[in-house]
Scaffold this motif. Structure first.
Motif, PDB file in Angstrom:
ATOM      1  N   UNK A  15     -15.188  18.658  28.682  1.00  0.00           N
ATOM      2  CA  UNK A  15     -15.666  18.565  27.302  1.00  0.00           C
ATOM      3  C   UNK A  15     -14.553  19.042  26.365  1.00  0.00           C
ATOM      4  N   UNK A  16     -14.261  18.278  25.344  1.00  0.00           N
ATOM      5  CA  UNK A  16     -13.211  18.632  24.391  1.00  0.00           C
ATOM      6  C   UNK A  16     -13.762  18.606  22.979  1.00  0.00           C
ATOM      7  N   UNK A  17     -13.258  19.517  22.156  1.00  0.00           N
ATOM      8  CA  UNK A  17     -13.567  19.537  20.730  1.00  0.00           C
ATOM      9  C   UNK A  17     -12.250  19.473  19.977  1.00  0.00           C
ATOM     10  N   UNK A  18     -12.311  19.202  18.696  1.00  0.00           N
ATOM     11  CA  UNK A  18     -11.083  19.180  17.904  1.00  0.00           C
ATOM     12  C   UNK A  18     -10.710  20.600  17.502  1.00  0.00           C
ATOM     13  N   UNK A  19      -9.446  20.841  17.357  1.00  0.00           N
ATOM     14  CA  UNK A  19      -8.932  22.151  16.960  1.00  0.00           C
ATOM     15  C   UNK A  19      -9.423  22.471  15.546  1.00  0.00           C
ATOM     16  N   UNK A  20      -9.762  23.743  15.319  1.00  0.00           N
ATOM     17  CA  UNK A  20     -10.276  24.151  14.010  1.00  0.00           C
ATOM     18  C   UNK A  20      -9.180  24.217  12.965  1.00  0.00           C
ATOM     19  N   UNK A  21      -7.930  24.214  13.389  1.00  0.00           N
ATOM     20  CA  UNK A  21      -6.811  24.212  12.451  1.00  0.00           C
ATOM     21  C   UNK A  21      -6.699  22.818  11.827  1.00  0.00           C
ATOM     22  N   UNK A  22      -6.846  22.688  10.501  1.00  0.00           N
ATOM     23  CA  UNK A  22      -6.794  21.357   9.894  1.00  0.00           C
ATOM     24  C   UNK A  22      -5.444  20.664  10.060  1.00  0.00           C
ATOM     25  N   UNK A  23      -4.376  21.424  10.190  1.00  0.00           N
ATOM     26  CA  UNK A  23      -3.059  20.820  10.357  1.00  0.00           C
ATOM     27  C   UNK A  23      -2.853  20.298  11.773  1.00  0.00           C
ATOM     28  N   UNK A  24      -3.614  20.802  12.735  1.00  0.00           N
ATOM     29  CA  UNK A  24      -3.448  20.393  14.131  1.00  0.00           C
ATOM     30  C   UNK A  24      -4.458  19.302  14.486  1.00  0.00           C
ATOM     31  N   UNK A  25      -5.735  19.674  14.658  1.00  0.00           N
ATOM     32  CA  UNK A  25      -6.786  18.711  14.947  1.00  0.00           C
ATOM     33  C   UNK A  25      -6.714  18.053  16.305  1.00  0.00           C
ATOM     34  N   UNK A  26      -5.976  18.630  17.257  1.00  0.00           N
ATOM     35  CA  UNK A  26      -5.848  18.036  18.586  1.00  0.00           C
ATOM     36  C   UNK A  26      -7.041  18.438  19.455  1.00  0.00           C
ATOM     37  N   UNK A  27      -7.349  17.657  20.501  1.00  0.00           N
ATOM     38  CA  UNK A  27      -8.462  18.003  21.379  1.00  0.00           C
ATOM     39  C   UNK A  27      -8.177  19.297  22.148  1.00  0.00           C
ATOM     40  N   UNK A  28      -9.170  20.179  22.171  1.00  0.00           N
ATOM     41  CA  UNK A  28      -9.052  21.487  22.805  1.00  0.00           C
ATOM     42  C   UNK A  28     -10.366  21.804  23.511  1.00  0.00           C
ATOM     43  N   UNK A  29     -10.336  22.463  24.667  1.00  0.00           N
ATOM     44  CA  UNK A  29     -11.593  22.878  25.295  1.00  0.00           C
ATOM     45  C   UNK A  29     -12.343  23.857  24.395  1.00  0.00           C
TER      46      UNK A  29
END
Length: 65
Positions: free
Chosen positions: A23-37
């Motif tokens: 399961x992946x969510x998007x990074x909370x950093x608006x500049x990053x936004x990459x998929x993260x567990x």
């Protein structure tokens, strides 16, 4: 153990042990936004819940706002 379980019977039972997709969510950093567990710091920018907790390790730099 009364009787030994045969190798065939054991393997038939274990044939349905499948792993599910991570399961992946998007990074909370608006500049990053990459998929993260979920519930883990981002491996790319080191952010967790809006603040930097790890030094950035990704190839591209993501600035925290």
């Amino acid at each position: 153990m009364q009787h030994r379980t045969s190798r065939s019977r054991t393997r038939h039972r274990r044939a349905h042990w499948k792993t599910s997709a991570l399961a992946l969510t998007t990074c909370t950093n608006p500049a990053c936004g990459k998929p993260t567990p979920p519930h883990r710091a981002c491996q790319h920018c080191g952010a967790y819940r809006g603040r930097e907790v790890l030094p950035p390790m990704g190839g591209d730099t993501c600035a925290l706002s």
